[in-house]
Design an enzyme around this catalytic site. Structure first.
Site, PDB file in Angstrom:
ATOM      1  CE  LYS A  86      -1.802   1.734   3.889  1.00  0.00           C
ATOM      2  NZ  LYS A  86      -1.412   3.353   3.760  1.00  0.00           N
ATOM      3  CG  ASP A 139      -5.205   4.372   1.522  1.00  0.00           C
ATOM      4  OD1 ASP A 139      -6.374   4.675   1.179  1.00  0.00           O
ATOM      5  OD2 ASP A 139      -4.724   4.518   2.746  1.00  0.00           O
ATOM      6  CE  LYS A 141      -7.856   6.739   3.892  1.00  0.00           C
ATOM      7  NZ  LYS A 141      -6.551   6.545   3.812  1.00  0.00           N
ATOM      8  CG  ASP A 183     -12.080  17.384  -6.535  1.00  0.00           C
ATOM      9  OD1 ASP A 183     -12.906  18.321  -6.713  1.00  0.00           O
ATOM     10  OD2 ASP A 183     -10.925  17.490  -6.103  1.00  0.00           O
ATOM     11  CG  ASP A 187     -19.712  13.669 -10.440  1.00  0.00           C
ATOM     12  OD1 ASP A 187     -19.627  13.591  -9.091  1.00  0.00           O
ATOM     13  OD2 ASP A 187     -20.643  13.297 -10.953  1.00  0.00           O
ATOM     14  N   GLY A 201       0.966  -2.096   8.629  1.00  0.00           N
ATOM     15  CA  GLY A 201       2.018  -1.381   8.348  1.00  0.00           C
ATOM     16  C   GLY A 201       2.820  -1.140   9.682  1.00  0.00           C
TER      17      GLY A 201
END
EC number: 4.1.1.23
Length: 232
Positions: free
Chosen positions: A34, A61, A63, A66, A68, A206
């Site tokens: 990741k 990752d 995330k 915003d 479209d 992690g």
């Protein structure tokens, strides 16, 4: 999937040099990584591309959230990078735009429900009049309806989410802590065994690996635990 496909090591380190050294130390033991904000903003996007070219699976990752068009254009370019997974915050409009943009690619889009560092009090502070569990369930259902490839949630909600998502969707669980590990800033944590039994398909680990005296040995121990749990 075998255990190596289920374990995702979070390369939450500040530099590409440290990330490269960790990948080298882990060798063939780990095949899935990741990359999040910390490394992405230190050259990690190109590093992610290189990992993919070397045959590793990469979970980007980011995330995303915003308008479209912006989400769609971002997803189109990420799909071209050879990434295996990509996260978006589980807002229906953004997810629908992302799913359309990723059509025809193998990119697995994941809807982030509620961060594993947050609990009910944190949600209340953010203005949500609901519990973490209820919000996870709502967003999981919206992600499936939008056509996403899977869900990101804490392992504590994996059983409920699996019931919503069905047997084929990915359920990716951060906040995994082997027995005896420090929870750090995570609030909704679970052991690898319990997470797999609860319905998780992928475990993100992690600091328990990165901060171990021998990361490879720690990763191997977690892989054994995953294998045992999947056979149970």
């Amino acid at each position: 999937m075998n255990a190596r496909d289920r374990l995702i090591v979070g390369l939450d380190v500040p530099t590409i040099a440290e990330a490269t050294a960790m990948v080298d130390r882990l060798g063939d033991t780990v095949s899935f990584y990741k990359i999040g904000y910390q490394l992405a903003f230190a050259g990690g996007l190109e590093f992610a591309r290189e990992l993919a070219e070397d045959g590793k699976q990469v979970f980007l990752d980011m995330k995303l959230l915003d308008i479209d068009n912006t989400v769609a254009k971002g997803v189109e370019n990420i799909a071209k990078m050879g990434m295996s997974m990509l996260t978006l915050h589980a807002y229906p409009k953004a997810m629908r735009a992302a799913v359309k943009a990723a059509e025809g690619s193998p990119l697995c889009l994941l809807g982030v429900t509620v961060l594993t560092s947050m609990d009910d009090d944190d949600l209340a502070d953010a203005g949500y009049a609901t519990s973490a569990v209820d919000l996870v369930e709502k967003r999981a259902a919206q992600a499936i309806e939008a056509g996403m490839g899977g869900i990101v949630c804490s392992a504590a909600e994996a059983k409920r989410v699996r019931a919503i998502a069905g047997p084929e969707k990915a359920i990716v669980t951060p906040g995994i802590r082997p027995s005896g590990s420090d929870a750090n800033d995570q609030k909704r944590v679970m052991t690898p065994t319990d997470a797999i039994v609860a319905g998780a398909s992928h475990l993100v680990v992690g600091r328990p690996i990165l901060q171990s005296l021998d990361p490879k040995v720690q990763a191997e121990a977690i892989l054994k635990e995953i294998s045992a749990a999947t056979r149970a």
